[in-house]
Design a protein around this motif. Sequence first.
Motif, PDB file in Angstrom:
ATOM      1  N   ASN A 261       1.648   7.315  -0.312  1.00  0.00           N
ATOM      2  CA  ASN A 261       2.371   7.677   0.144  1.00  0.00           C
ATOM      3  C   ASN A 261       3.250   6.641   1.178  1.00  0.00           C
ATOM      4  O   ASN A 261       4.019   7.052   2.483  1.00  0.00           O
ATOM      5  CB  ASN A 261       1.707   9.143   0.694  1.00  0.00           C
ATOM      6  N   THR A 262       2.129   6.040   1.420  1.00  0.00           N
ATOM      7  CA  THR A 262       2.469   5.251   3.104  1.00  0.00           C
ATOM      8  C   THR A 262       4.014   4.434   2.928  1.00  0.00           C
ATOM      9  O   THR A 262       4.181   4.002   1.814  1.00  0.00           O
ATOM     10  CB  THR A 262       1.997   4.320   3.136  1.00  0.00           C
ATOM     11  N   SER A 263       5.054   4.264   3.836  1.00  0.00           N
ATOM     12  CA  SER A 263       6.129   3.598   3.670  1.00  0.00           C
ATOM     13  C   SER A 263       5.747   1.896   4.382  1.00  0.00           C
ATOM     14  O   SER A 263       7.432   1.518   3.935  1.00  0.00           O
ATOM     15  CB  SER A 263       7.485   4.520   4.785  1.00  0.00           C
ATOM     16  N   GLU A 264       4.524   0.918   3.856  1.00  0.00           N
ATOM     17  CA  GLU A 264       4.595   0.195   3.766  1.00  0.00           C
ATOM     18  C   GLU A 264       3.914  -0.481   3.022  1.00  0.00           C
ATOM     19  O   GLU A 264       3.041   0.229   2.037  1.00  0.00           O
ATOM     20  CB  GLU A 264       3.569   0.105   5.231  1.00  0.00           C
ATOM     21  N   GLY A 265       4.246  -1.500   2.242  1.00  0.00           N
ATOM     22  CA  GLY A 265       4.265  -1.778   0.857  1.00  0.00           C
ATOM     23  C   GLY A 265       2.550  -2.055   1.635  1.00  0.00           C
ATOM     24  O   GLY A 265       2.334  -2.994   2.219  1.00  0.00           O
ATOM     25  N   ILE A 266       2.070  -1.928   0.203  1.00  0.00           N
ATOM     26  CA  ILE A 266       0.861  -2.767   0.165  1.00  0.00           C
ATOM     27  C   ILE A 266       0.605  -3.647  -1.266  1.00  0.00           C
ATOM     28  O   ILE A 266       1.574  -3.074  -2.224  1.00  0.00           O
ATOM     29  CB  ILE A 266      -0.306  -1.150  -0.074  1.00  0.00           C
ATOM     30  N   VAL A 267      -0.174  -4.739  -1.110  1.00  0.00           N
ATOM     31  CA  VAL A 267      -0.370  -5.846  -2.123  1.00  0.00           C
ATOM     32  C   VAL A 267      -1.906  -5.876  -2.117  1.00  0.00           C
ATOM     33  O   VAL A 267      -2.003  -5.681  -1.129  1.00  0.00           O
ATOM     34  CB  VAL A 267       0.791  -7.125  -2.219  1.00  0.00           C
ATOM     35  N   VAL A 268      -2.446  -5.535  -2.869  1.00  0.00           N
ATOM     36  CA  VAL A 268      -4.115  -5.971  -3.516  1.00  0.00           C
ATOM     37  C   VAL A 268      -3.491  -7.214  -4.559  1.00  0.00           C
ATOM     38  O   VAL A 268      -3.420  -7.070  -5.126  1.00  0.00           O
ATOM     39  CB  VAL A 268      -4.802  -5.048  -3.866  1.00  0.00           C
ATOM     40  N   THR A 269      -4.175  -8.567  -4.477  1.00  0.00           N
ATOM     41  CA  THR A 269      -4.244  -9.263  -5.038  1.00  0.00           C
ATOM     42  C   THR A 269      -5.848 -10.260  -5.753  1.00  0.00           C
ATOM     43  O   THR A 269      -6.641  -9.083  -4.101  1.00  0.00           O
ATOM     44  CB  THR A 269      -3.843 -10.745  -3.936  1.00  0.00           C
ATOM     45  N   ASN A 270      -6.054 -10.695  -5.892  1.00  0.00           N
ATOM     46  CA  ASN A 270      -7.340 -10.738  -5.941  1.00  0.00           C
ATOM     47  C   ASN A 270      -8.180 -12.710  -5.780  1.00  0.00           C
ATOM     48  O   ASN A 270      -6.223 -12.869  -4.747  1.00  0.00           O
ATOM     49  CB  ASN A 270      -7.280 -11.532  -7.242  1.00  0.00           C
ATOM     50  N   SER A 271      -8.874 -13.042  -5.703  1.00  0.00           N
ATOM     51  CA  SER A 271      -9.078 -14.246  -4.951  1.00  0.00           C
ATOM     52  C   SER A 271      -8.025 -15.215  -4.634  1.00  0.00           C
ATOM     53  O   SER A 271      -7.926 -16.294  -4.146  1.00  0.00           O
ATOM     54  CB  SER A 271     -10.461 -14.478  -4.358  1.00  0.00           C
ATOM     55  N   GLU A 272      -7.376 -15.182  -5.777  1.00  0.00           N
ATOM     56  CA  GLU A 272      -6.364 -16.437  -6.152  1.00  0.00           C
ATOM     57  C   GLU A 272      -5.418 -16.240  -5.583  1.00  0.00           C
ATOM     58  O   GLU A 272      -3.649 -16.391  -6.027  1.00  0.00           O
ATOM     59  CB  GLU A 272      -6.594 -17.317  -7.410  1.00  0.00           C
ATOM     60  N   GLY A 273      -5.013 -15.159  -5.664  1.00  0.00           N
ATOM     61  CA  GLY A 273      -3.293 -14.896  -5.464  1.00  0.00           C
ATOM     62  C   GLY A 273      -2.640 -14.089  -6.046  1.00  0.00           C
ATOM     63  O   GLY A 273      -1.182 -13.672  -5.733  1.00  0.00           O
TER      64      GLY A 273
ATOM     65  N   CYS B 178     -15.090 -13.560  -0.427  1.00  0.00           N
ATOM     66  CA  CYS B 178     -13.908 -13.087  -0.937  1.00  0.00           C
ATOM     67  C   CYS B 178     -13.906 -12.978  -2.250  1.00  0.00           C
ATOM     68  O   CYS B 178     -13.435 -13.542  -2.748  1.00  0.00           O
ATOM     69  CB  CYS B 178     -12.687 -13.997  -0.146  1.00  0.00           C
ATOM     70  N   THR B 179     -12.486 -11.302  -2.229  1.00  0.00           N
ATOM     71  CA  THR B 179     -12.316 -10.782  -3.752  1.00  0.00           C
ATOM     72  C   THR B 179     -11.487 -10.284  -3.671  1.00  0.00           C
ATOM     73  O   THR B 179     -10.588 -10.536  -5.080  1.00  0.00           O
ATOM     74  CB  THR B 179     -13.747  -9.726  -4.062  1.00  0.00           C
ATOM     75  N   ASN B 180     -10.682 -10.614  -2.943  1.00  0.00           N
ATOM     76  CA  ASN B 180      -9.803  -9.679  -2.429  1.00  0.00           C
ATOM     77  C   ASN B 180      -8.332 -10.052  -1.627  1.00  0.00           C
ATOM     78  O   ASN B 180      -9.853  -9.781  -0.004  1.00  0.00           O
ATOM     79  CB  ASN B 180      -9.656  -8.357  -3.099  1.00  0.00           C
ATOM     80  N   TYR B 181      -7.745 -10.083  -1.587  1.00  0.00           N
ATOM     81  CA  TYR B 181      -6.766 -10.444  -0.112  1.00  0.00           C
ATOM     82  C   TYR B 181      -6.131  -8.694  -0.252  1.00  0.00           C
ATOM     83  O   TYR B 181      -5.566  -8.346  -1.248  1.00  0.00           O
ATOM     84  CB  TYR B 181      -5.677 -10.709  -0.321  1.00  0.00           C
ATOM     85  N   VAL B 182      -6.197  -8.059   0.685  1.00  0.00           N
ATOM     86  CA  VAL B 182      -5.119  -6.934   0.830  1.00  0.00           C
ATOM     87  C   VAL B 182      -3.829  -6.867   1.993  1.00  0.00           C
ATOM     88  O   VAL B 182      -4.324  -6.819   3.593  1.00  0.00           O
ATOM     89  CB  VAL B 182      -5.483  -5.363   0.916  1.00  0.00           C
ATOM     90  N   GLY B 183      -2.511  -7.011   1.378  1.00  0.00           N
ATOM     91  CA  GLY B 183      -1.418  -7.489   2.210  1.00  0.00           C
ATOM     92  C   GLY B 183      -0.167  -6.285   2.366  1.00  0.00           C
ATOM     93  O   GLY B 183      -0.156  -5.461   1.346  1.00  0.00           O
ATOM     94  N   VAL B 184      -0.627  -6.104   4.022  1.00  0.00           N
ATOM     95  CA  VAL B 184       0.166  -4.422   4.380  1.00  0.00           C
ATOM     96  C   VAL B 184       1.432  -4.843   5.076  1.00  0.00           C
ATOM     97  O   VAL B 184       1.739  -5.792   5.942  1.00  0.00           O
ATOM     98  CB  VAL B 184      -0.487  -3.842   4.902  1.00  0.00           C
ATOM     99  N   PHE B 185       3.042  -4.697   4.416  1.00  0.00           N
ATOM    100  CA  PHE B 185       3.606  -5.210   4.898  1.00  0.00           C
ATOM    101  C   PHE B 185       4.265  -4.262   5.388  1.00  0.00           C
ATOM    102  O   PHE B 185       5.499  -2.646   4.327  1.00  0.00           O
ATOM    103  CB  PHE B 185       4.929  -6.339   4.508  1.00  0.00           C
ATOM    104  N   SER B 186       5.823  -4.270   6.391  1.00  0.00           N
ATOM    105  CA  SER B 186       7.135  -3.201   6.506  1.00  0.00           C
ATOM    106  C   SER B 186       7.708  -3.826   6.916  1.00  0.00           C
ATOM    107  O   SER B 186       8.153  -5.023   7.090  1.00  0.00           O
ATOM    108  CB  SER B 186       6.309  -2.179   7.934  1.00  0.00           C
ATOM    109  N   ASP B 187       8.605  -3.586   6.683  1.00  0.00           N
ATOM    110  CA  ASP B 187      10.476  -4.104   6.106  1.00  0.00           C
ATOM    111  C   ASP B 187      11.159  -3.984   7.400  1.00  0.00           C
ATOM    112  O   ASP B 187      10.791  -2.824   7.839  1.00  0.00           O
ATOM    113  CB  ASP B 187      11.405  -3.374   4.889  1.00  0.00           C
ATOM    114  N   LEU B 188      11.295  -5.562   7.801  1.00  0.00           N
ATOM    115  CA  LEU B 188      11.570  -5.562   9.298  1.00  0.00           C
ATOM    116  C   LEU B 188      12.981  -5.306   9.089  1.00  0.00           C
ATOM    117  O   LEU B 188      14.270  -5.865  10.026  1.00  0.00           O
ATOM    118  CB  LEU B 188      11.095  -6.820   9.478  1.00  0.00           C
ATOM    119  N   SER B 189      13.733  -5.226   8.075  1.00  0.00           N
ATOM    120  CA  SER B 189      14.981  -5.512   8.165  1.00  0.00           C
ATOM    121  C   SER B 189      15.833  -4.294   8.449  1.00  0.00           C
ATOM    122  O   SER B 189      16.551  -4.461   9.468  1.00  0.00           O
ATOM    123  CB  SER B 189      15.661  -5.207   6.537  1.00  0.00           C
TER     124      SER B 189
END
Length: 691
Positions: A140-152, A233-244
Amino acid sequence: MTKQPLFFVVDDDSVTRLMLCRFLEQLGYATLGLNNGKEALAALDNGLPDIVLMDAKMPVMNGFETLAVMKSRPDTKNIPVLMITGLNDDASVDDAYGAGAADFIPKPIHWAILRNRVRYLLKDIEAERKINLASIVFDNTSEGIVVTNSEGIIQSVNPAFSIITGYFPEEVLGKSMNMVSSGRHNKAFYKKFWDSLMVSGRWQGEFWNRRKDGSVFPQWVTISAVNGADGKCTNYVGVFSDLSALKESEANLLYLSGHDTLTDLPNRHLFQERLALALTEAKECNGRVGVMLLDLDRFKVVNETLGHDKGDQLLVQVGKRLTKCLTQPATLGRMGGDEFGVILPRMKHSQDAARIAQEMLESLKKPFPIDGEEMEFFIGASIGIGLAPSDGEDVKTLLKSADAAMYHAKEQGRNNFQYYRDDLNTASMARMLMESSLRSALDKEEFVLYYQPQMDVATGKLVGAEALIRWQHSMQGLIAPGEFITLAEETGLIVPMGEWALRTACKQMKKWSKAGLPPIRVAVNLSGIQFKQPDFTDLVLKIIKETGIKHRWLELELTESIAMGDAEETFRKLNTLSEYDIPLAIDDFGTGFSSLSYLKRFPFGTLKIDRSFVRNCTTDAEDAALVRTIIGLANSLGLTVIAEGVEEQDHLEFLREHGCKEIQGYLYGRPMPAKDFATFIKNNPVMKDEN
Ligand code: C2E
Ligand code: CA
Ligand code: CA
C-alpha cells in the motif's frame, strides 16, 4: 505482541476447560471457555482469538467439524488451532493435521508440553504478524519497493513500483535491475554507489531510472543490503519515491531563476531551452526558426564610465523597447551582459527577421534618459541573424552562426544587422586570433605612435600634435586604431596600452626637445576606462615626472562620455590634472550627448569638433549651422576650438570665418611616424611658447 493474546478454550469437559483456562491465564494470556464447537463458532462473531485450544471429541459439533468451518472462513482460516486428542489416538492425530490443525496435544495434558507448544505458536503468530504488516506496507505504500537477490536480480516488486515505472511484476521478476537504468549515471557514480553499499550496507541518493515508456525520471532511493545468518548479503531492498512531482516544483523554481532578475526576460538557460523546443517543432513540420543576437555598441565603455547602476538602468530600458518590437510570437531573452537574443519560432519569410531587426535598431535610436544625469544617452546595437535549418539545426550551431553574424555587423560599423554567411565563421576566427595577438602585442612592442600636426588658423603656425596609436602587426602590417581599440576596451587591454601611449608620447617630446626642436603640445587620447582607473591622475603625474617634460605640453583628449557617471570623481580628477597645468580637451564633440552647459563645469580648455561635421560644413547647411553654433558657444565659454578632419581649403576658409582657432587634418598633414614629424617641425614655423 502488544495486546494480550486471546485463547478460545473449547472443551465439553468443564474441569479440563477450567484447568486449561487457569493455566493459560497464569502464563499471562486471556481466555474464553466454550462448551462445544457450535458455541465456539458463535463466539467468533464477537471477536477473533489468537489461538484456539479445542478438544477433538465433543458433542453437538466436534473439533474436526469446527476446524473445517474455521478453515473455510477467510477471517479465521489462519488462526492456529491446537487440537486436544486422546493419548495414542493416532487416527485422531492424523485427522487433526489433515484438517489443518497447527499442532496437537494429548490428553491427559502434560502442562510443560502445552506451555512450549503455545509459546511456539505465539512466536509464529508474531512473526507472521510482522510479515503481514510488512506486506500491507509493501502493497500500500506510495513508494516503489524492489527486492533483488545479491546479484541484483529482481525478486519482488510492489504495486507502487508498477505505477511509477509502468512495469507489471511479471515483466520484471527474474530480470536484472539494469532494465530500468536510465543510462544517465556514469561509471564513477556506480562505483561510489557500490562502494557505499559494500561498506555500510546502505546507499541513499538521487537516482535516474527509465520508465517502460522510455521516459527518464528522478527518484530518491534508499537501498539496504539484507544479510543472511552467515553475514553475507542475500538481498537488496530498494525503496524509491518518484521525485518527478518534486522536480516539477523545482522546475518552477528553475523557471523563476530562468528569468533574468534585472530585465525580467528569460535568461540564457531558458532561452536555449526554448530555442531547442522551437527547433524540434520546426523539424517536424519542415519549418524555419530565426535567431537574432543583439549586442549593444560600446556598452562596456558606458558601464565603466557611468557605473554599473546606470548601466543596469539602461539595460532595463533597452529590454522594454526591444519587447515592444516583437509583434509575432517570439522570445526575447537576455543572454548576459549587454547581449540580447530573439527567437522567431515559426518564421514564414527570412525577411521577417530583418524587419524586426530594423525595428529594434530604430527603437534604440531615441535617447535614453538616465536618472541623476542631466544628459540623455544614445546607444546603438549590432544584430546578427541566424536561420534554421540553413545556418544550423541545433542550438549550439545556430547560436554560433548568429554570433558570427553579429560580429560581422559590428565590423560593418555597428548599428546595423547582418545575416549569417558561410564565410563568417572564418571572420570570427580572425577576430579570436586578433584578440590573442593583441594580448601579446604590448610585450612584443608592436604598437607605435603616429603624430598629426595641429595648426593655428590665424598664423598658419604649428601649435601641437595629436598622438595616434597604430599596431605594427608582424603579419598584417599597419593596423588602424579603429580596428582594435574597442577590442582592447572589451578585454581591458586598453589600460596598459593607454599607459604605454602616454609614456611613449612623453618620452618622444623629451627626445625632440633634446634634439633641439622647439617644444610643442602633444595630445594623447584616453579611453573612458583608463580615466576611470582610481590611480589615473597619479599615473599621469608619475609619467610626466619620469620623463621630465613640462605639464603643459601634455594634452589629454577625453570624450564626452567621461563627463558622465560619478560626476564627483570625474570633477576631482579633472581638477587635479588642471591644477597641475595639464591641458584637457573634449574630443569628438557633437557625436555624444553634447551638452556644453554641462561640460563647462569641468576645466576643459579645448573642444575638438568632430570630423563628421567638418567634412560637410561647406556643403550641408545643417552641419554648417551646427559647426557655427559650436564654435560660437565654445568661444563664449572661453574654450579653444580645434576642427578635426580638415581636408580642403574651403573647410579652412569656413572655419576661419567663423572663429575656429586651430585645425587638424590632411590639408596640413597626415598622422606620421615620430621621425617624419621631427622633420615636419623643422620645416614649419612653430608657435612660440609664451610661458
Ligand atoms: P580621433 O581621436 O577622432 O582621431 C582623429 C582621427 O581622424 C584619426 O584617425 C586621424 O587619422 C583621422 N583624421 C585626421 N585628419 C583627418 C582628415 O583630414 N581626414 C580623414 N578622413 N581622417 C582624418 P585614427 O588615427 O585612425 O584614429 C582613430 C581613433 O582611434 C581616434 O579618433 C581615437 O579615438 C582612437 N585612438 C587613436 N589613438 C588612440 C590612443 O592612443 N588611445 C585611445 N584610447 N584611442 C586612440
Ligand atoms: Ca582624438
Ligand atoms: Ca576626434
